[in-house]
Write a protein that holds these residues in place. Structure first.
Motif, PDB file in Angstrom:
ATOM      1  N   ILE A 208      96.287  23.446  77.212  1.00  0.00           N
ATOM      2  CA  ILE A 208      96.655  24.578  78.044  1.00  0.00           C
ATOM      3  C   ILE A 208      98.151  24.551  78.378  1.00  0.00           C
ATOM      4  CG2 ILE A 208      96.207  23.452  80.252  1.00  0.00           C
ATOM      5  CD1 ILE A 208      95.199  27.027  79.308  1.00  0.00           C
ATOM      6  N   GLU A 209      98.727  23.340  78.471  1.00  0.00           N
ATOM      7  CA  GLU A 209     100.144  23.255  78.790  1.00  0.00           C
ATOM      8  C   GLU A 209     101.009  23.714  77.611  1.00  0.00           C
ATOM      9  OE1 GLU A 209     101.199  19.483  80.360  1.00  0.00           O
ATOM     10  OE2 GLU A 209      99.504  19.391  81.748  1.00  0.00           O
ATOM     11  N   VAL A 210     100.533  23.426  76.395  1.00  0.00           N
ATOM     12  CA  VAL A 210     101.252  23.894  75.214  1.00  0.00           C
ATOM     13  C   VAL A 210     101.216  25.416  75.145  1.00  0.00           C
ATOM     14  CG1 VAL A 210     101.336  23.817  72.691  1.00  0.00           C
ATOM     15  CG2 VAL A 210     100.762  21.748  73.990  1.00  0.00           C
ATOM     16  N   LEU A 211     100.032  25.984  75.423  1.00  0.00           N
ATOM     17  CA  LEU A 211      99.897  27.442  75.406  1.00  0.00           C
ATOM     18  C   LEU A 211     100.734  28.071  76.515  1.00  0.00           C
ATOM     19  CD1 LEU A 211      96.037  27.753  74.804  1.00  0.00           C
ATOM     20  CD2 LEU A 211      97.860  28.162  73.148  1.00  0.00           C
ATOM     21  N   ALA A 212     100.752  27.418  77.686  1.00  0.00           N
ATOM     22  CA  ALA A 212     101.509  27.972  78.812  1.00  0.00           C
ATOM     23  C   ALA A 212     103.005  27.980  78.548  1.00  0.00           C
ATOM     24  CB  ALA A 212     101.207  27.171  80.084  1.00  0.00           C
ATOM     25  N   ALA A 213     103.442  27.063  77.698  1.00  0.00           N
ATOM     26  CA  ALA A 213     104.863  27.032  77.368  1.00  0.00           C
ATOM     27  C   ALA A 213     105.236  28.082  76.332  1.00  0.00           C
ATOM     28  CB  ALA A 213     105.246  25.647  76.852  1.00  0.00           C
ATOM     29  N   SER A 214     104.218  28.670  75.672  1.00  0.00           N
ATOM     30  CA  SER A 214     104.480  29.619  74.587  1.00  0.00           C
ATOM     31  C   SER A 214     104.349  31.063  75.027  1.00  0.00           C
ATOM     32  CB  SER A 214     103.527  29.346  73.419  1.00  0.00           C
ATOM     33  OG  SER A 214     103.616  28.000  72.991  1.00  0.00           O
ATOM     34  N   ILE A 215     103.436  31.347  75.933  1.00  0.00           N
ATOM     35  CA  ILE A 215     103.171  32.726  76.340  1.00  0.00           C
ATOM     36  C   ILE A 215     103.083  32.792  77.858  1.00  0.00           C
ATOM     37  CG2 ILE A 215     101.940  33.328  74.209  1.00  0.00           C
ATOM     38  CD1 ILE A 215      99.334  32.909  75.669  1.00  0.00           C
ATOM     39  N   PRO A 216     103.225  33.992  78.441  1.00  0.00           N
ATOM     40  CA  PRO A 216     103.090  34.126  79.898  1.00  0.00           C
ATOM     41  C   PRO A 216     101.704  33.693  80.378  1.00  0.00           C
ATOM     42  CG  PRO A 216     104.091  36.079  78.955  1.00  0.00           C
ATOM     43  CD  PRO A 216     103.633  35.247  77.805  1.00  0.00           C
ATOM     44  N   LEU A 217     101.680  33.055  81.525  1.00  0.00           N
ATOM     45  CA  LEU A 217     100.410  32.528  82.022  1.00  0.00           C
ATOM     46  C   LEU A 217      99.403  33.622  82.347  1.00  0.00           C
ATOM     47  CD1 LEU A 217     101.157  29.445  84.299  1.00  0.00           C
ATOM     48  CD2 LEU A 217      99.668  29.567  82.301  1.00  0.00           C
TER      49      LEU A 217
END
Length: 401
Positions: A208-217
C-alpha cells in the motif's frame, strides 16, 4: 476530478477486482452462503408441505332445500378428474326461504376461505378477490353438475368480494420494507469486511505504501472501494441466481411479499443503488479504520465500534418504520449510515421518486467526504510509519543547503 485521477481509480479498481474474483478463495466464499440457502430450501419445502396439510382451503356452502348437499356431492364426484389443488367444500347451513344469513360473519368467525350462498341457478361466492377469481369457474362447474334439469349449462356466478382494507395493504408493504432492510443489512455486513481485510493485508506487505507513493491516496481508496463493490455485486448476482433457480425448480412455498409502492422493478433497482451506497459508506469507514491501525489486533479493536454502530443505525431505521412522519424517521433518512436502510423502506411505502434522487446524491457526497478524511488519516499514518528518520534527514539537508 481530473482524468489522471479517474485513470488511477480505474487501475486500482481493475487490479483489486481481478485479484479477488479470479482467486480460488473467492469461489469458496461464493459457495459458503449457498449451503444455508439450500438447507433452508429443503426445510421450507417440508414445512410448507406440513402447513399445506394443516391449512387446506375450505369453502362453506349455505343454500336452501338441500342444494348445498347436491353441490358438495357434485364436487366429490368430479374431484378425481380435476387437476390441481381443489379445496374442500362443507355444508354449514340449510337456509330456509326468506331467512337472513351473513356469509361475511362466517368468514370472520370460522376458518373458511370462502362461502357459497344463493341457489344452484344463481350461486354467490363471498371471499377475497383472489379466491373469487380462482374459484368462480370451479363453483359454476359444480353447480352445473348438481342441477338435474340442465347439468351441462354453467350458471353465472355473482361475486361478493371482501375487499382488502388500506390498513392491510400498508401492513404488507411494511413487511416488504422490513425484509428489504434486513437483506440489505446482512449483505452489507457480510461483504463490507473484504475492504478492510484487503487493505490490512497490503499494508502489512508494504504494498500500500508503494501504491500511495505513485497515485493520490483518495484515488487509491476510491479504487479499492469500487473494486470491492464490484466483487460484492458478483456475489449478490450469484446468490440471486441461485435463489431464482430454486424458484424455477418449484420452490412455490417461498412466501410472497406485498408489492412495494414504487413497484417491484424500481424497488429492486433502488435496492441495488442503496446497497452500493451502504457498502461504500461502510467500506469508507473500514478504510479509515485500516488507516489508523498498524496491526491485526488494532484492526479488530477499532472495527468493533463501527460494527456496533452499524447495528445501532439498522435498529434506528427499523424503529423509524413504526414512527412515520416524525423526527425519528427524518433522522434515519438524513443520517448517512442509516439513510440507505430508511430510504429503501420509504420506497416500499411511498411512490414518490424525488426523495430517492436527493438521498442518493446526499449519500454519494458523504462517501466522497469520508474517503477524503480516511485518505488524510492514512497519509499521516503512512508518513509516520514509513521511515520518519529519512524524512527528518531530508529536512535537515534542505535546511543546511
Amino acid at each position: 476530478m481530473g482524468s489522471a485521477r479517474l485513470q488511477a481509480i480505474w487501475v486500482i479498481a481493475r487490479r483489486d477486482f481481478v485479484a479477488v474474483v479470479f482467486s480460488r478463495a473467492f469461489i469458496f466464499f461464493l459457495l459458503g452462503p449457498l449451503f444455508p440457502i439450500i438447507i433452508g430450501f429443503f426445510a421450507g419445502a417440508v414445512g410448507a408441505s406440513v402447513q399445506h396439510d394443516l391449512d387446506k382451503a375450505v369453502i362453506g356452502v349455505a343454500m336452501p332445500a338441500q342444494q348445498g348437499e347436491r353441490l358438495v356431492a357434485a364436487r366429490n364426484a368430479m374431484i378425481d378428474h380435476m387437476a390441481g389443488n381443489v379445496p374442500d367444500m362443507q355444508v354449514i347451513a340449510d337456509i330456509a326461504p326468506g331467512s337472513a344469513f351473513d356469509p361475511r360473519a362466517v368468514l370472520k368467525k370460522r376458518q373458511m376461505s370462502a362461502v357459497v350462498t344463493g341457489t344452484l341457478d344463481a350461486p354467490v361466492i363471498t371471499g377475497t378477490q383472489g379466491k373469487v377469481d380462482d374459484w368462480s369457474g370451479m363453483i359454476a362447474m359444480f353447480a352445473g353438475r348438481a342441477r338435474s334439469d340442465h347439468p351441462d349449462q354453467y350458471p353465472e356466478i355473482r361475486a361478493d368480494v371482501v375487499a382488502t382494507s388500506a390498513a392491510h395493504e400498508h401492513s404488507g408493504q411494511v413487511v416488504t420494507a422490513q425484509a428489504g432492510q434486513l437483506l440489505l443489512f446482512l449483505l452489507t455486513m457480510l461483504l463490507a469486511g473484504m475492504v478492510l481485510s484487503n487493505l490490512v493485508e497490503e499494508k502489512a506487505n508494504k504494498i500500500i505504501e508503494v501504491l500511495a507513493a505513485s497515485i493520490p491516496l483518495d484515488a487509491l481508496f476510491m479504487g479499492k472501494l469500487f473494486a470491492m463493490l464490484g466483487v460484492s455485486m458478483v456475489g449478490v448476482m450469484v446468490w440471486g441466481s441461485g435463489y431464482g433457480m430454486m424458484v424455477l425448480a418449484g420452490a412455490r412455498h417461498i412466501p410472497l411479499l406485498a408489492t412495494p409502492a414504487v413497484g417491484w422493478p424500481l424497488f429492486l433497482a433502488l435496492g441495488f443503488a442503496y446497497f452500493a451506497m451502504a457498502y461504500l459508506l461502510l467500506g469508507s469507514m473500514f478504510l479509515t479504520i485500516g488507516g489508523m491501525a498498524n496491526t491485526v489486533r488494532e484492526v479488530q479493536t477499532l472495527s468493533m465500534p463501527a460494527t456496533m454502530m452499524q447495528l445501532v443505525v439498522f435498529f434506528l431505521a427499523s424503529f423509524a418504520l413504526a414512527r412515520p412522519n416524525t423526527w425519528i424517521e427524518k433522522l434515519a433518512e438524513v443520517f448517512p449510515i442509516s439513510s440507505p436502510y430508511a430510504m429503501l423502506a420509504h420506497a416500499a411505502e411511498h411512490p414518490s421518486l424525488m426523495p430517492h434522487v436527493l438521498a442518493l446524491g446526499w449519500q454519494a457526497l458523504c462517501v466522497a467526504v469520508m474517503v477524503r478524511g480516511g485518505a488524510a488519516i492514512f497519509r499521516r499514518n503512512v508518513m509516520k510509519s514509513g521511515g520518519g528518520k529519512k524524512a527528518k534527514r531530508a529536512k535537515l539537508a534542505e535546511a543546511a543547503a
